[in-house]
Design an enzyme around this catalytic site. Structure first.
Site, PDB file in Angstrom:
ATOM      1  N   GLY A  57      35.658  37.686  46.078  1.00 33.43           N
ATOM      2  CA  GLY A  57      35.777  37.005  44.789  1.00 33.43           C
ATOM      3  C   GLY A  57      37.041  36.164  44.755  1.00 33.43           C
ATOM      4  O   GLY A  57      38.009  36.445  45.464  1.00 33.43           O
ATOM      5  N   TYR A  88      38.169  31.479  31.396  1.00 31.15           N
ATOM      6  CA  TYR A  88      38.953  32.034  30.289  1.00 31.15           C
ATOM      7  C   TYR A  88      40.394  31.579  30.363  1.00 31.15           C
ATOM      8  O   TYR A  88      40.780  30.813  31.263  1.00 31.15           O
ATOM      9  CB  TYR A  88      38.862  33.559  30.295  1.00 31.15           C
ATOM     10  CG  TYR A  88      39.513  34.249  31.485  1.00 31.15           C
ATOM     11  CD1 TYR A  88      40.632  35.060  31.325  1.00 31.15           C
ATOM     12  CD2 TYR A  88      38.986  34.120  32.769  1.00 31.15           C
ATOM     13  CE1 TYR A  88      41.206  35.719  32.412  1.00 31.15           C
ATOM     14  CE2 TYR A  88      39.556  34.770  33.852  1.00 31.15           C
ATOM     15  CZ  TYR A  88      40.668  35.559  33.673  1.00 31.15           C
ATOM     16  OH  TYR A  88      41.242  36.200  34.738  1.00 31.15           O
ATOM     17  N   ASP A 136      44.271  32.723  30.848  1.00 36.09           N
ATOM     18  CA  ASP A 136      45.075  33.817  31.389  1.00 36.09           C
ATOM     19  C   ASP A 136      46.486  33.303  31.650  1.00 36.09           C
ATOM     20  O   ASP A 136      46.670  32.329  32.380  1.00 36.09           O
ATOM     21  CB  ASP A 136      44.450  34.334  32.690  1.00 36.09           C
ATOM     22  CG  ASP A 136      45.149  35.585  33.215  1.00 36.09           C
ATOM     23  OD1 ASP A 136      45.513  36.435  32.396  1.00 36.09           O
ATOM     24  OD2 ASP A 136      45.309  35.700  34.437  1.00 36.09           O
ATOM     25  N   GLU A 171      41.570  29.707  33.548  1.00 33.52           N
ATOM     26  CA  GLU A 171      41.295  30.378  34.819  1.00 33.52           C
ATOM     27  C   GLU A 171      39.802  30.473  35.061  1.00 33.52           C
ATOM     28  O   GLU A 171      39.029  30.828  34.160  1.00 33.52           O
ATOM     29  CB  GLU A 171      41.917  31.772  34.852  1.00 33.52           C
ATOM     30  CG  GLU A 171      41.597  32.529  36.134  1.00 33.52           C
ATOM     31  CD  GLU A 171      42.461  33.757  36.371  1.00 33.52           C
ATOM     32  OE1 GLU A 171      41.975  34.702  37.018  1.00 33.52           O
ATOM     33  OE2 GLU A 171      43.623  33.774  35.911  1.00 33.52           O
ATOM     34  N   HIS A 221      44.046  33.688  43.468  1.00 33.97           N
ATOM     35  CA  HIS A 221      43.917  35.014  44.054  1.00 33.97           C
ATOM     36  C   HIS A 221      42.588  35.167  44.781  1.00 33.97           C
ATOM     37  O   HIS A 221      41.586  34.543  44.432  1.00 33.97           O
ATOM     38  CB  HIS A 221      44.036  36.086  42.969  1.00 33.97           C
ATOM     39  CG  HIS A 221      45.356  36.070  42.256  1.00 33.97           C
ATOM     40  ND1 HIS A 221      45.615  36.828  41.129  1.00 33.97           N
ATOM     41  CD2 HIS A 221      46.508  35.389  42.503  1.00 33.97           C
ATOM     42  CE1 HIS A 221      46.853  36.612  40.734  1.00 33.97           C
ATOM     43  NE2 HIS A 221      47.412  35.741  41.539  1.00 33.97           N
ATOM     44  N   ASN A 261      39.919  38.292  46.376  1.00 28.81           N
ATOM     45  CA  ASN A 261      39.566  39.704  46.263  1.00 28.81           C
ATOM     46  C   ASN A 261      38.527  40.050  47.322  1.00 28.81           C
ATOM     47  O   ASN A 261      37.524  39.351  47.463  1.00 28.81           O
ATOM     48  CB  ASN A 261      39.000  39.999  44.871  1.00 28.81           C
ATOM     49  CG  ASN A 261      39.992  39.672  43.770  1.00 28.81           C
ATOM     50  OD1 ASN A 261      40.984  40.348  43.590  1.00 28.81           O
ATOM     51  ND2 ASN A 261      39.739  38.586  43.032  1.00 28.81           N
ATOM     52  N   ARG A 269      39.597  47.379  46.232  1.00 28.65           N
ATOM     53  CA  ARG A 269      39.668  45.926  46.196  1.00 28.65           C
ATOM     54  C   ARG A 269      41.018  45.488  46.743  1.00 28.65           C
ATOM     55  O   ARG A 269      42.062  45.871  46.215  1.00 28.65           O
ATOM     56  CB  ARG A 269      39.503  45.401  44.767  1.00 28.65           C
ATOM     57  CG  ARG A 269      39.665  43.882  44.672  1.00 28.65           C
ATOM     58  CD  ARG A 269      39.445  43.350  43.274  1.00 28.65           C
ATOM     59  NE  ARG A 269      40.383  43.842  42.303  1.00 28.65           N
ATOM     60  CZ  ARG A 269      40.844  43.129  41.269  1.00 28.65           C
ATOM     61  NH1 ARG A 269      40.445  41.896  41.103  1.00 28.65           N
ATOM     62  NH2 ARG A 269      41.674  43.664  40.408  1.00 28.65           N
ATOM     63  N   HIS A 302      43.512  42.864  46.649  1.00 33.25           N
ATOM     64  CA  HIS A 302      43.829  41.773  45.726  1.00 33.25           C
ATOM     65  C   HIS A 302      44.950  40.944  46.356  1.00 33.25           C
ATOM     66  O   HIS A 302      46.095  41.398  46.433  1.00 33.25           O
ATOM     67  CB  HIS A 302      44.259  42.375  44.386  1.00 33.25           C
ATOM     68  CG  HIS A 302      44.479  41.387  43.295  1.00 33.25           C
ATOM     69  ND1 HIS A 302      43.549  40.437  42.960  1.00 33.25           N
ATOM     70  CD2 HIS A 302      45.529  41.209  42.436  1.00 33.25           C
ATOM     71  CE1 HIS A 302      44.000  39.723  41.944  1.00 33.25           C
ATOM     72  NE2 HIS A 302      45.206  40.151  41.611  1.00 33.25           N
TER      73      HIS A 302
END
Length: 519
Positions: free
Chosen positions: A8, A114, A116, A121, A175, A177, A258, A260
């Site tokens: 992700g 959204y 962030d 983001e 980022h 994931n 996960r 990250h």
């Protein structure tokens, strides 16, 4: 053997306007305009369900107390974790429905858009493998362009940038994931990945004019994020940023953790992104299937935080990194070791699929280009292309790295407005190697991947407009007309695919869909 795994992406965009200066207001207006227009969801904004969020769980075996956490770490709603089976959810009252909500929507491609930390983001849908991760990351660029156009109809021009720094001290993340089998010892994960992440930017850095968090020193560097790395291991993401982030929030039950990754650059080049995602997936495959051997142990870096900046500043790619055993190696030497190790281990284990073969071949090809003729990699590696053009500008204008025209060029490189972005111009001139066509990117902005749970999330939004009340990575809450809403868990990221639920989505209504799903 394959580099396919659940991946992700999360991209915080930079945002500016000539008429407004508050980035929070700008970001909210951009997201709200896009959501309200039904561009990403035919029924308008869809709420995010925070009940599955758990940002303070640390992979090192403890949980940070809420009272000790920085406010920026509290990305959750402090309620119970997601349940293990379908449950009824109290239907909100009309008053609750009319209350202000966060600027957020879930999209028909399974992604989340959204606000962030004062930035719009885009969190892409779960994808299976690095190629789809590249595609759906580029879909986020298309969504940002659409959002600018829609929000701009009210009279305010919005300018969105896919970059990581403002040049004045602020940085915002891009980022990654990766779901990793929890059987891999976390200490082994850390030991194997630190040298890899310190040197990976030579393949996938986006390039940056200026050195230091506030661009205190003139010059060019390989990575946009390098100056903001301040720790080797830690839970934080907005301060004291580590090379290895320890947030253990898989949104996928107990089988996986996960990984990250917060230190990567936001890339506009497909090959840079493909190498970023694919090489990481390959190293994780080795850790899951072969473990940490002596070769990986020998790559341990004596001072990885320091070397992160040194690698980024070394445009000649000849800097010798001090290793813990007293020897030294260049960033390319270390990448060669990882590439050889991954190829040998994966080839020995069985036949490679096409995606893995492409990744391993591209990894070797780019390393060789960077070793022998760096600018030959300009079609593939983003920082090289940017550096090449900036050097040509400097030569034509007899400029120093302090010239503001170079900083302006750097910013325009990341401008997502059609026709204004330098990358867009390069693309139109055929000077970037692409893995996906513009039409494939446009389709990915509205259609979810078919081989992860993102398919059922995005498809429900399209198939039953107005009946998806909220969503999260591990659940979808629907309105089937009963006294309560129904929260459907989607804990398995490899379930909810077209193969598993495609026929049920042909149902005439959501109640019939749920009946078919249970049956």
């Amino acid at each position: 053997m394959s580099v396919k795994r659940v991946i992700g992406t999360e991209t915080e965009f930079g945002i500016l306007s000539a008429t407004q200066s508050n980035p929070i207001h700008l970001s909210a207006a951009l997201v709200d305009a896009y959501a309200s227009a039904g561009a990403g969801s035919p029924s308008g904004p869809i709420r995010w369900d925070y009940r599955g969020e758990d940002p303070l769980n640390d992979a090192r075996g403890f949980r940070l107390e809420r009272a000790s956490a920085d406010p920026s770490q509290l990305t959750d709603n402090p309620e119970a974790m997601a349940p293990s089976g379908p449950v009824a959810v109290r239907r909100p009252s009309e008053v609750e429905m009319s209350m202000p909500r966060a600027s957020n929507t879930v999209l028909s491609n399974g992604a989340r858009f959204y606000v962030d930390h004062a930035h719009p983001e885009y969190s892409g849908p779960e994808t299976l493998g690095p190629l789809d991760a590249v595609l759906y990351d580029r879909a986020g660029e298309h969504i940002a362009r659409d959002a600018m156009e829609i929000a701009g109809r009210a009279g305010t021009e919005y300018i969105v940038y896919k970059n990581n720094v403002d040049g004045k001290g602020a940085t915002y993340g891009s980022h990654e994931n990766y779901l990793v089998d929890r059987s891999v010892d976390f200490d082994d994960l850390v030991g194997a990945l630190i040298p890899f992440f310190v040197t990976r930017p030579v393949l996938c850095g986006a390039g940056r004019v200026g050195r230091g968090q506030r661009s205190e020193e003139p010059g060019f560097q390989i990575s946009q994020r390098a100056d903001y790395v301040e720790n080797d291991i830690g839970l934080e993401t907005t301060f004291n940023r580590p090379i290895i982030n320890t947030r253990d929030e898989p949104h996928a039950g107990t089988r996986w953790r996960r990984l990250h990754v917060i230190g990567g650059d936001a890339n506009l080049f497909d090959i840079s992104n493909f190498l970023k995602f694919g090489t990481t997936a390959a190293v994780l495959w080795v850790l899951e299937n072969s473990g940490v051997g002596l070769e990986l142990d020998s790559l341990a870096i004596a001072d990885p935080v320091w070397e992160t900046q040194e690698v980024s500043y070394d445009l000649s790619l000849t800097h010798r990194i001090a290793l813990r055993d007293g020897s030294s190696a260049t960033a390319l030497d270390i990448q060669v070791s990882y590439a050889r190790l991954c190829r040998d281990a994966m080839t020995a284990a069985g036949p490679l699929d096409d995606e893995t073969r492409l990744l391993l071949d591209t990894w070797d090809e780019v390393i060789e280009m960077l070793r022998t003729d760096m600018f030959a990699a300009a079609r593939k590696v983003e920082w090289v292309a940017k550096y090449q053009m900036l050097e040509a500008m400097r030569a034509r204008g007899s400029m120093t790295w302090r010239d503001p025209k170079l900083a302006a060029f750097d910013l325009q490189w990341h401008d997502l407005r059609a026709g204004r972005s330098i990358v867009d111009r390069l693309d139109r001139a055929g000077r970037i190697d692409r893995l996906f066509s513009p039409s494939e990117v446009v389709q990915a902005a509205t259609v979810p991947p078919e081989n992860t749970r993102a398919f059922v999330r995005g498809s429900l939004i399209t198939a039953f407009p107005g009946q998806v009340y909220a969503a999260a990575w591990d659940s979808v809450t629907v309105d089937a007309g009963g006294e309560s809403l129904l929260r459907i868990p989607t804990l398995n990221p490899l379930a909810g695919t077209r193969d598993l639920v495609g026929d049920a989505l042909e149902a005439p209504d959501i109640s019939t869909f749920l009946h078919r799903l249970r049956g």
